[in-house]
Design a protein around this motif. Structure first.
Motif, short mmCIF file in Angstrom:
data_model
loop_
_atom_site.label_atom_id
_atom_site.label_comp_id
_atom_site.label_asym_id
_atom_site.label_seq_id
_atom_site.Cartn_x
_atom_site.Cartn_y
_atom_site.Cartn_z
N LEU A 1 51.24 12.90 14.23
CA LEU A 1 50.00 12.34 13.46
C LEU A 1 49.00 13.24 13.63
O LEU A 1 47.89 12.78 13.15
CB LEU A 1 49.60 10.90 14.17
CG LEU A 1 50.77 9.76 13.87
CD1 LEU A 1 50.29 8.68 14.72
CD2 LEU A 1 50.94 9.58 12.30
N ARG A 2 48.81 14.43 14.28
CA ARG A 2 47.55 15.31 14.28
C ARG A 2 47.24 15.60 12.79
O ARG A 2 47.76 15.77 11.94
CB ARG A 2 48.04 16.54 15.00
CG ARG A 2 48.39 16.42 16.44
CD ARG A 2 48.70 17.64 17.13
NE ARG A 2 48.82 17.67 18.56
CZ ARG A 2 49.63 18.38 19.27
NH1 ARG A 2 49.73 19.49 18.80
NH2 ARG A 2 49.73 18.05 20.52
N GLY A 3 45.88 15.50 12.74
CA GLY A 3 45.16 15.72 11.60
C GLY A 3 45.07 14.48 10.36
O GLY A 3 44.54 14.79 9.41
N LYS A 4 45.88 13.53 10.91
CA LYS A 4 45.85 12.30 10.09
C LYS A 4 44.66 11.40 10.51
O LYS A 4 44.35 11.32 11.58
CB LYS A 4 47.59 11.91 10.08
CG LYS A 4 48.23 12.93 9.40
CD LYS A 4 49.85 12.40 9.19
CE LYS A 4 50.55 13.28 8.51
NZ LYS A 4 51.83 12.79 8.41
N ARG A 5 44.69 10.31 9.61
CA ARG A 5 43.70 9.13 10.20
C ARG A 5 44.23 7.99 10.83
O ARG A 5 45.02 7.19 10.30
CB ARG A 5 43.02 8.63 8.88
CG ARG A 5 42.21 9.67 7.99
CD ARG A 5 41.63 8.88 6.89
NE ARG A 5 40.69 9.89 6.15
CZ ARG A 5 39.75 9.60 5.18
NH1 ARG A 5 39.48 8.22 5.08
NH2 ARG A 5 38.74 10.54 4.62
N ILE A 6 44.13 8.30 12.06
CA ILE A 6 44.65 7.28 13.04
C ILE A 6 43.61 6.23 13.31
O ILE A 6 42.46 6.41 13.67
CB ILE A 6 44.97 7.73 14.26
CG1 ILE A 6 45.86 9.05 14.34
CG2 ILE A 6 45.41 6.58 15.55
CD1 ILE A 6 46.39 9.81 15.67
N VAL A 7 43.91 4.93 13.08
CA VAL A 7 43.11 3.72 13.14
C VAL A 7 43.79 2.99 14.18
O VAL A 7 44.66 2.32 14.30
CB VAL A 7 42.91 2.99 12.02
CG1 VAL A 7 42.07 1.68 12.17
CG2 VAL A 7 42.63 3.91 10.82
N LEU A 8 42.76 2.57 15.38
CA LEU A 8 43.28 1.70 16.41
C LEU A 8 42.78 0.30 15.89
O LEU A 8 41.78 0.10 15.59
CB LEU A 8 42.63 1.83 17.93
CG LEU A 8 42.58 3.48 18.24
CD1 LEU A 8 41.75 3.50 19.60
CD2 LEU A 8 44.05 3.84 18.50
#
Length: 327
Positions: free
Chosen positions: A255-262
């Motif tokens: 997921l590096r460089g992608k939009r991670i949403v908690l």
């Protein structure tokens, strides 16, 4: 009798249990291969695509289709991003090349059961749909995919809440939500909810006319190519994270460089810093537990971050005071 032109897949092709009258290996100009075999009698020619110099340039493959009997050629394609794309395959199909595969089982099958156009026509149709979806994105339509990374991270409910917020901005006739291989969104009793299959997703997007925003629940769909942007939801509780890491230790590397949403997150800004250090990945946004029945200013700010609504001054100030999202 058969001919083999091999390169990267030389060893695998040597294991084929077929009659071979001539076999060459290495990299060749397309014209060289034509000159080598244009007056040579053979039943089938198996061409390892990597044996053609600059094989990603389809004009080189076209030289083979014009210089040799195209119905006798079987192309063994490498598993790379270019040659597996529907765009590349569509181009070679347009040349009359219908016999191609990426593995030895496919080669064996095509030797006895050569393809006709009807066997590969669906690839061209998929490419046309992909181009049409890309045109929607280029024209300013927002197609946002949302996927759960941890189990039950709340993609479906978040889509419902985001659609309610977006309906107020764009009008409910201009905002759609699509779920793939499920029917959970229908229980929210909202307008413009669509359920479809993985293969039907592109077609459903094309059918939606004049939509400003399309939200796509990707939970049961691996193909993200229909979306202009994708959000990856993580519920950062210990049990959910530990379960994720046991299932896939490289989950956050992917997921590096992608939009991670908690999502449904009780983490403070300090906790997020620790989370990013351990996961070795950046957090795009931190959404706390929300009441789905109420209007939530956090979601307005979230939507502004992904470029779907304009941020209001008072919402900026409220966010700084509450500290509910990472600045």
């Amino acid at each position: 009798m058969n001919v083999i032109v091999a390169n990267d897949q030389k060893e695998a092709l040597a294991m084929l249990d077929i009659d071979v009258i001539k076999s060459v290996s290495g990299q060749f100009e397309a014209d060289e291969i034509v000159d080598m075999f244009k007056n040579f009698f053979f039943g089938r020619m198996i061409i390892d695509l990597t044996a053609i110099k600059n094989y990603t340039d389809v004009s080189n493959i076209q030289k083979l289709s014009l210089g040799l009997d195209i119905e006798k050629l079987i192309f063994l394609l490498p598993n790379d991003e270019v040659t597996s794309s529907s765009s590349f395959l569509t181009k070679i199909i347009s040349m009359g090349i219908y016999n191609f595969t990426t593995n030895m089982d496919g080669v064996k099958y095509l030797l006895d059961h050569p393809n006709s156009y009807k066997d590969v026509a669906h690839i061209q149709q998929l490419n046309e749909l992909t181009d049409a979806v890309s045109d929607k994105v280029m024209a300013g339509n927002h197609i946002i995919g949302i996927r759960n990374v941890t189990d039950h991270a709340g993609a479906t409910t978040l889509i419902y809440m985001l659609k309610k917020e977006l309906d107020l901005v764009y009008g409910e006739n201009n905002v759609y939500a699509i779920e793939v291989n499920r029917h959970d969104l229908s229980y929210f009793n909202m307008k413009n909810i669509v359920s479809t299959t993985t293969s039907g997703l592109m077609g459903e997007i094309i059918k939606i006319k004049n939509a400003s925003v399309i939200l796509v629940d990707l939970n049961d769909c691996q193909d993200e190519s229909a979306c202009g942007d994708v959000l990856y939801l993580v519920e950062p509780s210990s049990i959910k994270l530990n379960k994720l890491m046991r299932r896939n230790r490289n989950a956050f590397n992917n997921l590096r460089g992608k939009r991670i949403v908690l999502n449904k997150s009780l983490l403070t800004n300090k906790d997020i810093v620790d989370f990013e250090y351990e996961a070795k990945a950046k957090v795009f946004y931190n959404i706390p537990p929300l009441d789905e029945r109420k209007k939530n200013s956090v979601l307005t700010d979230f939507l502004s971050r992904i470029g779907l609504v304009a941020k209001q001054k008072e919402e900026k100030e409220e966010g700084k005071i509450l500290g509910l999202f990472k600045l």
